[in-house]
Design a protein around this motif. Structure first.
Motif, PDB file in Angstrom:
ATOM      1  N   SER A  16       0.636  -1.045   0.218  1.00  0.00           N
ATOM      2  CA  SER A  16       0.165   0.276   0.074  1.00  0.00           C
ATOM      3  C   SER A  16       0.630   1.524   0.223  1.00  0.00           C
ATOM      4  CB  SER A  16      -0.772   0.452   1.330  1.00  0.00           C
ATOM      5  OG  SER A  16      -1.408  -1.082   1.002  1.00  0.00           O
ATOM      6  N   PHE A  17       0.398   1.672  -0.517  1.00  0.00           N
ATOM      7  CA  PHE A  17       0.760   3.770  -0.663  1.00  0.00           C
ATOM      8  C   PHE A  17      -0.291   4.423   0.756  1.00  0.00           C
ATOM      9  CE2 PHE A  17       2.864   2.219  -4.216  1.00  0.00           C
ATOM     10  CZ  PHE A  17       4.683   2.169  -3.837  1.00  0.00           C
ATOM     11  N   GLY A  18      -0.005   4.845   1.689  1.00  0.00           N
ATOM     12  CA  GLY A  18      -0.853   5.643   2.178  1.00  0.00           C
ATOM     13  C   GLY A  18      -2.047   4.528   1.987  1.00  0.00           C
ATOM     14  N   HIS A  21      -4.066   0.431  -1.633  1.00  0.00           N
ATOM     15  CA  HIS A  21      -4.023  -0.666  -1.502  1.00  0.00           C
ATOM     16  C   HIS A  21      -3.245  -1.143  -3.419  1.00  0.00           C
ATOM     17  CE1 HIS A  21      -4.591  -4.430   1.279  1.00  0.00           C
ATOM     18  NE2 HIS A  21      -3.252  -4.380  -0.189  1.00  0.00           N
ATOM     19  N   VAL A  22      -2.140  -0.715  -3.302  1.00  0.00           N
ATOM     20  CA  VAL A  22      -1.589  -1.451  -4.700  1.00  0.00           C
ATOM     21  C   VAL A  22      -1.526  -2.322  -5.054  1.00  0.00           C
ATOM     22  CG1 VAL A  22      -0.061  -0.376  -6.322  1.00  0.00           C
ATOM     23  CG2 VAL A  22      -0.215   1.126  -4.880  1.00  0.00           C
ATOM     24  N   LEU A  23      -0.937  -3.499  -4.656  1.00  0.00           N
ATOM     25  CA  LEU A  23      -1.451  -4.890  -4.580  1.00  0.00           C
ATOM     26  C   LEU A  23      -1.475  -5.434  -4.084  1.00  0.00           C
ATOM     27  CD1 LEU A  23       3.136  -4.242  -6.176  1.00  0.00           C
ATOM     28  CD2 LEU A  23       0.679  -4.918  -7.794  1.00  0.00           C
ATOM     29  N   GLY A  40      -1.871  -4.254 -17.688  1.00  0.00           N
ATOM     30  CA  GLY A  40      -2.609  -3.693 -17.408  1.00  0.00           C
ATOM     31  C   GLY A  40      -2.926  -2.635 -17.296  1.00  0.00           C
ATOM     32  N   PRO A  41      -3.757  -1.865 -17.230  1.00  0.00           N
ATOM     33  CA  PRO A  41      -4.060   0.081 -17.279  1.00  0.00           C
ATOM     34  C   PRO A  41      -3.298   0.722 -16.077  1.00  0.00           C
ATOM     35  CG  PRO A  41      -5.719  -1.111 -16.061  1.00  0.00           C
ATOM     36  CD  PRO A  41      -5.265  -2.024 -16.517  1.00  0.00           C
ATOM     37  N   SER A  42      -3.423   2.154 -16.810  1.00  0.00           N
ATOM     38  CA  SER A  42      -2.644   3.075 -15.612  1.00  0.00           C
ATOM     39  C   SER A  42      -2.808   2.534 -14.047  1.00  0.00           C
ATOM     40  CB  SER A  42      -2.742   4.287 -16.557  1.00  0.00           C
ATOM     41  OG  SER A  42      -1.918   4.929 -16.103  1.00  0.00           O
ATOM     42  N   GLY A  43      -1.769   2.748 -13.200  1.00  0.00           N
ATOM     43  CA  GLY A  43      -2.102   2.875 -12.015  1.00  0.00           C
ATOM     44  C   GLY A  43      -2.592   1.273 -11.589  1.00  0.00           C
ATOM     45  N   CYS A  44      -1.977   0.310 -12.461  1.00  0.00           N
ATOM     46  CA  CYS A  44      -2.757  -1.082 -12.164  1.00  0.00           C
ATOM     47  C   CYS A  44      -2.327  -1.951 -11.264  1.00  0.00           C
ATOM     48  CB  CYS A  44      -3.223  -2.147 -12.982  1.00  0.00           C
ATOM     49  SG  CYS A  44      -2.058  -2.388 -14.206  1.00  0.00           S
ATOM     50  N   GLY A  45      -0.505  -1.166 -11.175  1.00  0.00           N
ATOM     51  CA  GLY A  45       0.138  -1.673  -9.966  1.00  0.00           C
ATOM     52  C   GLY A  45       1.481  -2.200 -10.752  1.00  0.00           C
ATOM     53  N   LYS A  46       1.350  -2.895 -11.981  1.00  0.00           N
ATOM     54  CA  LYS A  46       2.979  -2.976 -12.674  1.00  0.00           C
ATOM     55  C   LYS A  46       4.055  -2.721 -12.138  1.00  0.00           C
ATOM     56  CE  LYS A  46       0.942  -0.958 -17.191  1.00  0.00           C
ATOM     57  NZ  LYS A  46       0.513   0.020 -16.516  1.00  0.00           N
ATOM     58  N   THR A  47       4.482  -1.234 -11.999  1.00  0.00           N
ATOM     59  CA  THR A  47       5.514  -0.789 -11.699  1.00  0.00           C
ATOM     60  C   THR A  47       5.717  -1.392 -10.371  1.00  0.00           C
ATOM     61  OG1 THR A  47       5.074   0.459 -14.120  1.00  0.00           O
ATOM     62  CG2 THR A  47       6.992   1.360 -12.585  1.00  0.00           C
ATOM     63  N   THR A  48       4.765  -1.020  -9.851  1.00  0.00           N
ATOM     64  CA  THR A  48       4.739  -1.882  -8.123  1.00  0.00           C
ATOM     65  C   THR A  48       5.836  -2.886  -8.152  1.00  0.00           C
ATOM     66  OG1 THR A  48       3.822   0.214  -7.200  1.00  0.00           O
ATOM     67  CG2 THR A  48       4.118  -0.948  -5.747  1.00  0.00           C
ATOM     68  N   MET A  49       5.446  -3.776  -8.841  1.00  0.00           N
ATOM     69  CA  MET A  49       5.450  -5.355  -9.010  1.00  0.00           C
ATOM     70  C   MET A  49       6.970  -5.779  -9.259  1.00  0.00           C
ATOM     71  SD  MET A  49       2.341  -7.847 -10.563  1.00  0.00           S
ATOM     72  CE  MET A  49       2.957  -9.195 -10.284  1.00  0.00           C
ATOM     73  N   ASP A 176      10.646  -1.745 -17.955  1.00  0.00           N
ATOM     74  CA  ASP A 176       9.264  -0.893 -17.674  1.00  0.00           C
ATOM     75  C   ASP A 176       8.735  -0.356 -18.496  1.00  0.00           C
ATOM     76  OD1 ASP A 176       7.372   0.733 -16.562  1.00  0.00           O
ATOM     77  OD2 ASP A 176       8.553   1.202 -14.776  1.00  0.00           O
ATOM     78  N   GLU A 177       7.983  -0.421 -19.590  1.00  0.00           N
ATOM     79  CA  GLU A 177       7.845   0.167 -20.721  1.00  0.00           C
ATOM     80  C   GLU A 177       8.720   0.975 -21.608  1.00  0.00           C
ATOM     81  OE1 GLU A 177       4.540   1.482 -20.928  1.00  0.00           O
ATOM     82  OE2 GLU A 177       3.199   0.700 -19.594  1.00  0.00           O
ATOM     83  N   PRO A 178       9.629  -0.119 -21.806  1.00  0.00           N
ATOM     84  CA  PRO A 178      11.133  -0.010 -22.351  1.00  0.00           C
ATOM     85  C   PRO A 178      10.515   0.917 -24.088  1.00  0.00           C
ATOM     86  CG  PRO A 178      11.393  -1.956 -22.771  1.00  0.00           C
ATOM     87  CD  PRO A 178      10.349  -1.523 -21.679  1.00  0.00           C
TER      88      PRO A 178
HETATM   89  P1  ATP Z   1       1.551   3.302 -14.965  1.00  0.00           P
HETATM   90  O1  ATP Z   1       1.331   2.593 -16.581  1.00  0.00           O
HETATM   91  O2  ATP Z   1       0.833   4.401 -14.733  1.00  0.00           O
HETATM   92  O3  ATP Z   1       2.785   3.645 -14.756  1.00  0.00           O
HETATM   93  P2  ATP Z   1       1.313   1.068 -12.956  1.00  0.00           P
HETATM   94  O4  ATP Z   1       0.578   0.281 -13.269  1.00  0.00           O
HETATM   95  O5  ATP Z   1       2.390   0.923 -14.001  1.00  0.00           O
HETATM   96  O6  ATP Z   1       0.710   2.281 -13.803  1.00  0.00           O
HETATM   97  P3  ATP Z   1       1.873   1.416 -10.491  1.00  0.00           P
HETATM   98  O7  ATP Z   1       3.457   2.805 -10.616  1.00  0.00           O
HETATM   99  O8  ATP Z   1       2.551   0.250 -10.189  1.00  0.00           O
HETATM  100  O9  ATP Z   1       1.124   1.092 -11.558  1.00  0.00           O
HETATM  101  O10 ATP Z   1       1.309   2.008  -9.242  1.00  0.00           O
HETATM  102  C1  ATP Z   1      -0.335   2.325  -8.539  1.00  0.00           C
HETATM  103  C2  ATP Z   1      -0.715   3.036  -7.980  1.00  0.00           C
HETATM  104  O11 ATP Z   1       0.685   3.470  -6.951  1.00  0.00           O
HETATM  105  C3  ATP Z   1      -0.595   4.512  -8.480  1.00  0.00           C
HETATM  106  O12 ATP Z   1      -2.053   4.906  -7.985  1.00  0.00           O
HETATM  107  C4  ATP Z   1       0.231   5.205  -8.227  1.00  0.00           C
HETATM  108  O13 ATP Z   1      -0.064   6.787  -7.938  1.00  0.00           O
HETATM  109  C5  ATP Z   1       0.792   4.802  -6.563  1.00  0.00           C
HETATM  110  N1  ATP Z   1       1.748   4.804  -6.384  1.00  0.00           N
HETATM  111  C6  ATP Z   1       3.083   4.539  -7.473  1.00  0.00           C
HETATM  112  N2  ATP Z   1       4.466   4.380  -6.678  1.00  0.00           N
HETATM  113  C7  ATP Z   1       4.191   5.372  -5.337  1.00  0.00           C
HETATM  114  C8  ATP Z   1       5.387   6.409  -4.737  1.00  0.00           C
HETATM  115  N3  ATP Z   1       6.307   5.717  -4.199  1.00  0.00           N
HETATM  116  N4  ATP Z   1       3.888   6.986  -3.505  1.00  0.00           N
HETATM  117  C9  ATP Z   1       2.979   6.781  -3.459  1.00  0.00           C
HETATM  118  N5  ATP Z   1       1.874   6.531  -4.596  1.00  0.00           N
HETATM  119  C10 ATP Z   1       2.236   5.678  -4.769  1.00  0.00           C
END
Ligand code: ATP
Length: 379
Positions: A16-18, A21-23, A40-49, A176-178
């Motif tokens: 979670s960020f705050g 719940h990102v993943l 997945g769509p923007s913001g779905c959590g893939k970069t975080t993973m 990451d989206e290279p």
């Molecule tokens: P995108 O394609 O837009 O990069 P994504 O699927 O890769 O999207 P993430 O970058 O994993 O998604 O982000 C998922 C959610 O977590 C988003 O709502 C983003 O704003 C939030 N988030 C990501 N990193 C942080 C952080 N360091 N601090 C706070 N919130 C974050």
């Protein structure tokens, strides 16, 4: 060839960020030499993973296993993983060769030349040159070794970024989206090149994209994510042909998605009538989502169709025509190589195996952006 052994395992990973719940409880394994795409769509959590796998972020809960060992507390530089980001971050004051050689120059001589007891400076230099030129050849940039990187196009810079990551011989490359910043034609070329490089080198690739076509072109395995949850894992064909739910059906390819009711095994009610289908095992009268791909609807004579309707719009898409046909209160998207002019009356027909029935998604949020058409199901 993909090895059958599991190289990376994510077990019950949550983050979670705050309050976000990102993943949510991610479970996934990645095999050696596999090309896996997180889609997945923007913001779905893939970069975080990806960042958790790379060690740039830590999970709140769960385990990350690499080659049988828990990696959770191992810092990024000690992981046998390298990353290529969308922004290439090359060293602009160095030429192409030195950018790629950078990581190798930081290595200890015995790491570069494990066979030599006391390698000379000349031997080290030669080895670095050999490895750099091999990588530049692989990314088709060997003729540019002496160029400054600011004299390169975006596509060429990204090739250098990839060579720079690969020269360290990582076991896993995170991308990451290279190709995100490249134009469509170059992106398509690079997709094929990346895939062939991955196969030549036998490295595991974990690739992040929101572009379904990119995922289908390159991946052995696609992991579809939405709102921090895995929706489906499989190869491109199985995900396209047998989507798990309305989100996946909508995200991968085009779909007509209707609210429907499963009357009993092999019979679904939607758009005011019953359709024969091949699905079973649903509860009697269970509300479901019914998915029909636009290319699976056949336009036939008005008198022989399962439904009759009127063509409302026609768009030529290169290989096929995309038509919207209004029938039984539904706007059906139809793809056909035969064009029916706007205003014509047509029949629509679908074979049972092309009607896909899906359980409703439990989480209402998962439907955000999924165009479900309300039909007269069950009324
Ligand atoms: P995108 O394609 O837009 O990069 P994504 O699927 O890769 O999207 P993430 O970058 O994993 O998604 O982000 C998922 C959610 O977590 C988003 O709502 C983003 O704003 C939030 N988030 C990501 N990193 C942080 C952080 N360091 N601090 C706070 N919130 C974050």
């Amino acid at each position: 060839m993909i090895d059958d052994t599991r190289l990376i395992e994510l077990i019950n990973i949550s983050k979670s960020f705050g309050d976000t719940h990102v993943l949510k409880n991610i479970n996934l394994y990645i095999r050696r030499k596999e090309f896996v795409t997180l889609l997945g769509p923007s913001g779905c959590g893939k970069t975080t993973m990806l960042r958790i796998i790379g060690g740039f972020e830590s999970a709140d809960e769960g385990q990350l296993i690499f080659d049988g060992k828990d990696l959770s507390s191992v810092p990024p530089y000690k992981r046998r993983v390298n990353t290529v980001f969308q922004k290439y971050a090359l060293f602009t004051h160095m030429n192409v060769f030195d950018n790629v050689a950078f990581g190798l120059k930081l290595k200890k001589p015995e790491e570069l030349l494990p066979g030599e007891k006391k390698p000379t400076r000349r031997q080290i230099k030669e080895e670095i040159k050999r490895r750099v030129m091999r990588m530049l050849k692989l990314v088709k940039m060997d003729a540019y070794a002496k160029r400054g990187v600011d004299q390169l196009s975006g596509g060429q810079q990204q090739r250098i970024a990839i060579a720079r990551a690969l020269v360290n011989e990582p076991e896993v490359l995170l991308l990451d989206e290279p190709l995100g910043a490249l134009d469509l034609k170059l992106r398509r070329e690079m997709q094929l090149e990346l895939k062939s490089m991955q196969q030549q080198l036998g490295i595991t690739f974990i690739y992040v994209t929101h572009d379904q076509e990119e995922a289908l072109t390159m991946s052995d395995t696609i992991v579809v994510l939405n709102a921090g949850e895995i929706q489906q894992i499989g190869d491109g064909k199985s995900i396209y042909d047998e989507p798990n739910n309305a989100f996946v059906a909508n995200f991968i390819g085009d779909s007509n998605i209707l609210e429907a009711v499963m009357v009993k095994d092999y019979e679904v009610f939607a758009a005011g009538r019953s359709f024969e289908c091949v699905d079973e095992g649903f509860a009697e009268n269970e509300p479901v989502d019914m998915v029909v791909r636009p290319e699976d609807i056949m336009l036939v004579g008005e008198d022989v169709g399962m439904l009759t309707g009127e063509v409302k719009s026609v768009l030529f898409k290169g290989v096929h025509y995309e038509m919207f046909v209004e029938a039984a209160g539904i706007r059906w998207k139809v793809h056909s190589t035969t064009m029916y002019p706007v205003g014509s009356r047509v029949g629509l027909t679908v074979v049972p195996s092309n009607i896909h029935i899906m359980h409703k998604m439990a989480d209402e949020d998962a439907y955000v952006g999924v165009p479900i058409q309300k039909s007269e199901a069950g009324q």
